[in-house]
Motif scaffolding. Structure first.
Motif, PDB file in Angstrom:
ATOM      1  N   ASN A 112      -9.229   1.868  -9.959  1.00 33.53           N
ATOM      2  CA  ASN A 112      -9.584   1.180  -8.714  1.00 33.53           C
ATOM      3  C   ASN A 112      -8.390   0.951  -7.803  1.00 33.53           C
ATOM      4  O   ASN A 112      -8.548   0.573  -6.639  1.00 33.53           O
ATOM      5  CB  ASN A 112     -10.260  -0.155  -9.016  1.00 33.53           C
ATOM      6  CG  ASN A 112     -11.620   0.012  -9.673  1.00 33.53           C
ATOM      7  OD1 ASN A 112     -12.308   1.004  -9.438  1.00 33.53           O
ATOM      8  ND2 ASN A 112     -11.999  -0.943 -10.506  1.00 33.53           N
ATOM      9  N   SER A 113      -7.172   1.149  -8.339  1.00 35.98           N
ATOM     10  CA  SER A 113      -5.972   0.992  -7.512  1.00 35.98           C
ATOM     11  C   SER A 113      -5.837   2.144  -6.504  1.00 35.98           C
ATOM     12  O   SER A 113      -5.140   2.011  -5.489  1.00 35.98           O
ATOM     13  CB  SER A 113      -4.723   0.938  -8.390  1.00 35.98           C
ATOM     14  OG  SER A 113      -4.791  -0.131  -9.308  1.00 35.98           O
ATOM     15  N   TRP A 114      -6.502   3.260  -6.814  1.00 34.78           N
ATOM     16  CA  TRP A 114      -6.463   4.413  -5.912  1.00 34.78           C
ATOM     17  C   TRP A 114      -7.563   4.269  -4.863  1.00 34.78           C
ATOM     18  O   TRP A 114      -8.748   4.315  -5.176  1.00 34.78           O
ATOM     19  CB  TRP A 114      -6.636   5.710  -6.695  1.00 34.78           C
ATOM     20  CG  TRP A 114      -5.493   5.988  -7.628  1.00 34.78           C
ATOM     21  CD1 TRP A 114      -5.408   5.671  -8.956  1.00 34.78           C
ATOM     22  CD2 TRP A 114      -4.266   6.626  -7.284  1.00 34.78           C
ATOM     23  NE1 TRP A 114      -4.210   6.068  -9.464  1.00 34.78           N
ATOM     24  CE2 TRP A 114      -3.479   6.665  -8.466  1.00 34.78           C
ATOM     25  CE3 TRP A 114      -3.755   7.170  -6.103  1.00 34.78           C
ATOM     26  CZ2 TRP A 114      -2.207   7.228  -8.483  1.00 34.78           C
ATOM     27  CZ3 TRP A 114      -2.483   7.729  -6.132  1.00 34.78           C
ATOM     28  CH2 TRP A 114      -1.719   7.755  -7.309  1.00 34.78           C
ATOM     29  N   LYS A 115      -7.148   4.083  -3.627  1.00 33.36           N
ATOM     30  CA  LYS A 115      -8.092   3.964  -2.515  1.00 33.36           C
ATOM     31  C   LYS A 115      -8.219   5.322  -1.817  1.00 33.36           C
ATOM     32  O   LYS A 115      -7.620   6.302  -2.237  1.00 33.36           O
ATOM     33  CB  LYS A 115      -7.623   2.883  -1.540  1.00 33.36           C
ATOM     34  CG  LYS A 115      -7.312   1.535  -2.211  1.00 33.36           C
ATOM     35  CD  LYS A 115      -8.501   0.970  -2.976  1.00 33.36           C
ATOM     36  CE  LYS A 115      -8.173  -0.369  -3.613  1.00 33.36           C
ATOM     37  NZ  LYS A 115      -9.296  -0.914  -4.423  1.00 33.36           N
ATOM     38  N   ASP A 116      -8.989   5.345  -0.753  1.00 29.75           N
ATOM     39  CA  ASP A 116      -9.241   6.611  -0.066  1.00 29.75           C
ATOM     40  C   ASP A 116      -7.959   7.263   0.445  1.00 29.75           C
ATOM     41  O   ASP A 116      -7.798   8.477   0.368  1.00 29.75           O
ATOM     42  CB  ASP A 116     -10.209   6.402   1.109  1.00 29.75           C
ATOM     43  CG  ASP A 116     -11.634   6.148   0.638  1.00 29.75           C
ATOM     44  OD1 ASP A 116     -11.936   6.483  -0.524  1.00 29.75           O
ATOM     45  OD2 ASP A 116     -12.430   5.624   1.435  1.00 29.75           O
ATOM     46  N   ASN A 117      -7.045   6.458   0.963  1.00 35.65           N
ATOM     47  CA  ASN A 117      -5.840   7.069   1.537  1.00 35.65           C
ATOM     48  C   ASN A 117      -4.547   6.315   1.203  1.00 35.65           C
ATOM     49  O   ASN A 117      -3.550   6.433   1.907  1.00 35.65           O
ATOM     50  CB  ASN A 117      -5.978   7.193   3.061  1.00 35.65           C
ATOM     51  CG  ASN A 117      -6.351   5.877   3.713  1.00 35.65           C
ATOM     52  OD1 ASN A 117      -6.481   4.855   3.041  1.00 35.65           O
ATOM     53  ND2 ASN A 117      -6.509   5.892   5.029  1.00 35.65           N
ATOM     54  N   TYR A 118      -4.553   5.535   0.111  1.00 34.50           N
ATOM     55  CA  TYR A 118      -3.337   4.883  -0.349  1.00 34.50           C
ATOM     56  C   TYR A 118      -3.544   4.382  -1.775  1.00 34.50           C
ATOM     57  O   TYR A 118      -4.664   4.345  -2.296  1.00 34.50           O
ATOM     58  CB  TYR A 118      -2.925   3.725   0.570  1.00 34.50           C
ATOM     59  CG  TYR A 118      -3.920   2.578   0.624  1.00 34.50           C
ATOM     60  CD1 TYR A 118      -3.859   1.517  -0.277  1.00 34.50           C
ATOM     61  CD2 TYR A 118      -4.932   2.561   1.586  1.00 34.50           C
ATOM     62  CE1 TYR A 118      -4.767   0.471  -0.235  1.00 34.50           C
ATOM     63  CE2 TYR A 118      -5.849   1.518   1.639  1.00 34.50           C
ATOM     64  CZ  TYR A 118      -5.754   0.472   0.729  1.00 34.50           C
ATOM     65  OH  TYR A 118      -6.666  -0.548   0.775  1.00 34.50           O
ATOM     66  N   ARG A 174       0.854  -1.189   0.000  1.00 29.36           N
ATOM     67  CA  ARG A 174       0.000   0.000   0.000  1.00 29.36           C
ATOM     68  C   ARG A 174       0.888   1.238   0.000  1.00 29.36           C
ATOM     69  O   ARG A 174       1.578   1.519   0.977  1.00 29.36           O
ATOM     70  CB  ARG A 174      -0.952  -0.021   1.202  1.00 29.36           C
ATOM     71  CG  ARG A 174      -1.927  -1.195   1.110  1.00 29.36           C
ATOM     72  CD  ARG A 174      -2.901  -1.242   2.271  1.00 29.36           C
ATOM     73  NE  ARG A 174      -3.886  -2.306   2.063  1.00 29.36           N
ATOM     74  CZ  ARG A 174      -4.913  -2.560   2.860  1.00 29.36           C
ATOM     75  NH1 ARG A 174      -5.097  -1.814   3.959  1.00 29.36           N
ATOM     76  NH2 ARG A 174      -5.748  -3.542   2.591  1.00 29.36           N
ATOM     77  N   GLN A 210      -2.996   1.027  -4.028  1.00 30.30           N
ATOM     78  CA  GLN A 210      -2.777  -0.414  -3.888  1.00 30.30           C
ATOM     79  C   GLN A 210      -1.957  -0.922  -5.077  1.00 30.30           C
ATOM     80  O   GLN A 210      -2.458  -1.050  -6.194  1.00 30.30           O
ATOM     81  CB  GLN A 210      -4.101  -1.167  -3.810  1.00 30.30           C
ATOM     82  CG  GLN A 210      -3.943  -2.672  -3.645  1.00 30.30           C
ATOM     83  CD  GLN A 210      -3.170  -3.048  -2.392  1.00 30.30           C
ATOM     84  OE1 GLN A 210      -3.591  -2.751  -1.279  1.00 30.30           O
ATOM     85  NE2 GLN A 210      -2.010  -3.693  -2.573  1.00 30.30           N
ATOM     86  N   HIS A 241      -2.378  -1.528 -13.416  1.00 34.50           N
ATOM     87  CA  HIS A 241      -3.215  -0.843 -12.441  1.00 34.50           C
ATOM     88  C   HIS A 241      -4.368  -0.149 -13.152  1.00 34.50           C
ATOM     89  O   HIS A 241      -4.381  -0.015 -14.373  1.00 34.50           O
ATOM     90  CB  HIS A 241      -2.396   0.182 -11.652  1.00 34.50           C
ATOM     91  CG  HIS A 241      -1.298  -0.421 -10.837  1.00 34.50           C
ATOM     92  ND1 HIS A 241      -0.071  -0.762 -11.377  1.00 34.50           N
ATOM     93  CD2 HIS A 241      -1.241  -0.780  -9.523  1.00 34.50           C
ATOM     94  CE1 HIS A 241       0.692  -1.278 -10.429  1.00 34.50           C
ATOM     95  NE2 HIS A 241       0.004  -1.300  -9.294  1.00 34.50           N
ATOM     96  N   LYS A 283      -2.045  10.303 -10.434  1.00 32.38           N
ATOM     97  CA  LYS A 283      -3.422  10.019 -10.829  1.00 32.38           C
ATOM     98  C   LYS A 283      -3.708  10.493 -12.254  1.00 32.38           C
ATOM     99  O   LYS A 283      -4.698  10.073 -12.859  1.00 32.38           O
ATOM    100  CB  LYS A 283      -4.399  10.702  -9.870  1.00 32.38           C
ATOM    101  CG  LYS A 283      -4.426  10.106  -8.468  1.00 32.38           C
ATOM    102  CD  LYS A 283      -5.443  10.820  -7.591  1.00 32.38           C
ATOM    103  CE  LYS A 283      -5.509  10.205  -6.201  1.00 32.38           C
ATOM    104  NZ  LYS A 283      -6.487  10.903  -5.326  1.00 32.38           N
TER     105      LYS A 283
END
Length: 279
Positions: free
Chosen positions: A243-249, A225, A251, A240, A233
Motif C-alpha cells: 500500500n506504500s506504492w501509490k499511482d505515481n509515488y 513522497r 509514500q 512499508h 517493488k
C-alpha cells in the motif's frame, strides 16, 4: 546484502530546519541537538571553510528546536554526532573510521532484520538548497520546503554491544560509546569497513554530493513522497507494505528510523550507479 535507508539529522522536532545543500552541491547534515555538551556545534567543521555553528547561524539564526525542551540557543546546546561519517567534521585519531550507534526500539528493529557485517546504511535527511549572497550562505528562496536526500553511507565492518566493548581510545568520543558499561544490552555501535565492497576505490563510509541519483523526494511533491525506482517493488521494505506504492509515488513511513530491504541484482546495480554519480 541488506540496504538500510536510515533517517538522520535535523527534522521538524529536533533542529526544526533543513540541513543545507551547499552551492557547490556538497551536503552538510546537521546532527540533532543533545543536552550533553561534550561536543558542540562550534567544534564541528565541514572543511576549513565551514564551521557548523557559523553555518547554522547564517541560515536560521541563534535558536533551534529540541523536542521536549522547546527552543534552545545554538550556543547553549550540545550535539549528537551520530552517524559520524565525515572525516573532517571533528578532531580525529589516526585509527578513526566511520561510526554509527543505535539503541532502543530502533536497534531492536535492526537486530530483528538481521542487519550484519557487509550490509550498507544509506543515510537520508531533510535538505534544502542554499546560495551564497554577499558572502553569506542562505536558504535558496526557490526551494521553499526542501526534500529528502541521501547524503551519506556506511558499510558495516564490525558490530559491538556498547556495554561489552573493550575499545581503543579512538572511539571514546562517540555519544553511544561514552555510555560504557552503563549502556543497556540493546545499545550497539557499528564500525565502518575500510573500503566499500561494491566499489573498492571508495572508503567504507562517507558523504555524498547532491544530484538526481540521491534525491528521494519526487519533484513537486511533499518530502515524504518518494520517487523510488520500480525495481524496489520486487523486495520488501520494512515499515512499508504494498500500500506504500501509490499511482505515481512511494509514500515513505512517517515513523521508523531505519527501513531495511534485501538487495537484488537490480538494486545492487542501482547502488553502484548512485556511488559513481554522487561521489
Amino acid at each position: 546484502m541488506k540496504i538500510i535507508i536510515s533517517r538522520k539529522g535535523f527534522d521538524s522536532g529536533y533542529g526544526g530546519y533543513p540541513s543545507p545543500i551547499l552551492p557547490d552541491g556538497r551536503m552538510v547534515s546537521f546532527p540533532i541537538p543533545d543536552i550533553d555538551k561534550s561536543i558542540s556545534y562550534k567544534d564541528l567543521h565541514f572543511d576549513d571553510r565551514y564551521n557548523y555553528m557559523e553555518l547554522m547561524k547564517s541560515l536560521f539564526g541563534d535558536t533551534l528546536k529540541h523536542e521536549g525542551y522547546g527552543k534552545v540557543l545554538v550556543d547553549d546546546i550540545g550535539c549528537h554526532l551520530d552517524p559520524d561519517i565525515q572525516s573532517t567534521a571533528y578532531e580525529r585519531n589516526k585509527d578513526w573510521r566511520g561510526l554509527f550507534g543505535q539503541a532502543g526500539i530502533a536497534q531492536k528493529h535492526l537486530k530483528n532484520q538481521d542487519v550484519s557485517v557487509g550490509d550498507i546504511f544509506l543515510f537520508f535527511g531533510w535538505f534544502r538548497q542554499t546560495e551564497l549572497v554577499n558572502g553569506r550562505i542562505i536558504y535558496d528562496k526557490k526551494d521553499k520546503k526542501g526534500k529528502h536526500v541521501i547524503y551519506g553511507y556506511m558499510e558495516v565492518g564490525e558490530i559491538h554491544q556498547v556495554n561489552k566493548l573493550d575499545t581503543d581510545e579512538w572511539m571514546h568520543y562517540h555519544p553511544h560509546v561514552k555510555r560504557g558499561k552503563g549502556a543497556t544490552d540493546n545499545d550497539v555501535i557499528y564500525v565502518a569497513k575500510d573500503k566499500l565492497s561494491v566499489d573498492s576505490s571508495l572508503d567504507g563510509y562517507g558523504t555524498l554530493k547532491y544530484c538526481d541519483a540521491v534525491t528521494l523526494t519526487k519533484d513537486g511533491f511533499s518530502k515524504s513522497r518518494w520517487n523510488l525506482p520500480d525495481i524496489f517493488k520486487h523486495t520488501s521494505i520494512s515499515y512499508h507494505s504494498e500500500n506504500s506504492w501509490k499511482d505515481n509515488y512511494f509514500q515513505s513511513a512517517a515513523k521508523g528510523q531505519e527501513f531495511v530491504l534485501e538487495s537484488t541484482v537490480e538494486i545492487k546495480n542501482w547502488l553502484e550507479k548512485l556511488f559513481k554519480q554522487a561521489k
